[in-house]
Scaffold this active site. Sequence first.
Site, short mmCIF file in Angstrom:
data_model
loop_
_atom_site.label_atom_id
_atom_site.label_comp_id
_atom_site.label_asym_id
_atom_site.label_seq_id
_atom_site.Cartn_x
_atom_site.Cartn_y
_atom_site.Cartn_z
N TYR A 14 0.83 -1.22 0.00
CA TYR A 14 0.00 0.00 0.00
C TYR A 14 0.86 1.26 0.00
CZ TYR A 14 -3.90 3.07 1.27
OH TYR A 14 -4.85 4.05 1.27
N GLU A 15 2.08 1.15 0.52
CA GLU A 15 3.00 2.30 0.58
C GLU A 15 3.74 2.49 -0.75
OE1 GLU A 15 2.80 0.22 3.53
OE2 GLU A 15 1.47 1.86 4.13
N VAL A 27 4.12 -8.07 -2.93
CA VAL A 27 3.44 -9.37 -3.01
C VAL A 27 2.22 -9.33 -2.11
CG1 VAL A 27 3.62 -11.84 -2.56
CG2 VAL A 27 5.57 -10.60 -3.53
N ILE A 81 -1.08 -11.35 -0.82
CA ILE A 81 -1.63 -12.71 -0.75
C ILE A 81 -2.97 -12.62 -0.04
CG2 ILE A 81 -1.29 -15.06 0.10
CD1 ILE A 81 1.73 -14.58 -0.10
N SER A 84 -8.28 -13.51 4.96
CA SER A 84 -9.70 -13.78 5.21
C SER A 84 -10.55 -12.50 5.27
CB SER A 84 -9.85 -14.57 6.51
OG SER A 84 -9.13 -13.92 7.53
N HIS A 132 -8.93 -6.89 2.86
CA HIS A 132 -7.72 -6.09 2.65
C HIS A 132 -7.09 -6.33 1.28
CE1 HIS A 132 -7.37 -4.47 6.66
NE2 HIS A 132 -6.34 -3.78 6.23
N PHE A 145 5.03 -2.76 -13.53
CA PHE A 145 4.04 -3.31 -12.60
C PHE A 145 4.60 -4.57 -11.93
CE2 PHE A 145 -0.05 -5.69 -11.82
CZ PHE A 145 -0.43 -4.90 -10.76
N1 RBF Z 1 1.13 -5.69 2.41
C1 RBF Z 1 1.65 -6.43 1.41
O1 RBF Z 1 2.58 -5.99 0.73
N2 RBF Z 1 1.16 -7.70 1.15
C2 RBF Z 1 0.13 -8.23 1.85
O2 RBF Z 1 -0.25 -9.38 1.56
C3 RBF Z 1 -0.46 -7.45 2.87
N3 RBF Z 1 -1.52 -7.92 3.55
C4 RBF Z 1 -2.07 -7.16 4.53
C5 RBF Z 1 -3.17 -7.63 5.25
C6 RBF Z 1 -3.72 -6.88 6.27
C7 RBF Z 1 -4.90 -7.42 7.02
C8 RBF Z 1 -3.17 -5.61 6.57
C9 RBF Z 1 -3.74 -4.76 7.70
C10 RBF Z 1 -2.10 -5.13 5.88
C11 RBF Z 1 -1.53 -5.88 4.86
N4 RBF Z 1 -0.42 -5.41 4.14
C12 RBF Z 1 0.10 -6.16 3.13
C13 RBF Z 1 0.26 -4.16 4.55
C14 RBF Z 1 -0.22 -2.92 3.78
O3 RBF Z 1 0.22 -2.95 2.45
C15 RBF Z 1 0.32 -1.65 4.47
O4 RBF Z 1 1.72 -1.76 4.59
C16 RBF Z 1 -0.25 -1.42 5.86
O5 RBF Z 1 -1.66 -1.48 5.84
C17 RBF Z 1 0.19 -0.04 6.44
O6 RBF Z 1 -0.29 1.02 5.59
#
Ligand code: RBF
Length: 169
Positions: A62-63, A90, A92, A95, A98, A123
């Site tokens: 997300y960052e 990556v 994944i 449940s 998100h 990408f």
């Molecule tokens: N970040 C990833 O890069 N891959 C993931 O599979 C992933 N799964 C997440 C699942 C949950 C429930 C949460 C709360 C965050 C996840 N994040 C994942 C982190 C997200 O990209 C981000 O770093 C955080 O939400 C902080 O902004």
Amino acid sequence: MAVKGLGKPDQVYDGSKIRVGIIHARWNRVIIDALVKGAIERMASLGVEEKNIIIETVPGSYELPWGTKRFVDRQAKLGEPLDVVIPIGVLIKGSTMHFEYISDSTTHALMNLQEKVDMPVIFGLLTCMTEEQALARAGIDEAHSMHNHGEDWGAAAVEMAVKFGKNAF
Ligand code: RBF
């Protein structure tokens, strides 16, 4: 016969004069590391010099969009501008919802970022339903191994920078 995938390039692109940024998330690190390694190895085979591959990280996928924007800005300010950037993450499925929200918003933001930074943004996001799918796409699931998608991202980065980058024409 294998149909999917990048296929043979129309020519071999010489990456010896480009500077590439890799910015990767730290979630799902084993898979990330394999993808980053694949991208670096492919770029090296196309002539990109080690000193011209700059690596940065963010916490999660997300960052990536804003992190990528600031990474590009920072490198320009330092007088070491990038020709292309490869954000790698990556995701994944778990449940909750998100996965859907992060996959969708991050993908759209990375696509739109290309116009803002006026350079190719590759990408490098895997959006997998299972851990096994992710392992296979990073070339590290021995049972179902596919090729390492990081290699494709490295090849795409060199091609896009050399063919369309700011010094291409
Ligand atoms: N970040 C990833 O890069 N891959 C993931 O599979 C992933 N799964 C997440 C699942 C949950 C429930 C949460 C709360 C965050 C996840 N994040 C994942 C982190 C997200 O990209 C981000 O770093 C955080 O939400 C902080 O902004």
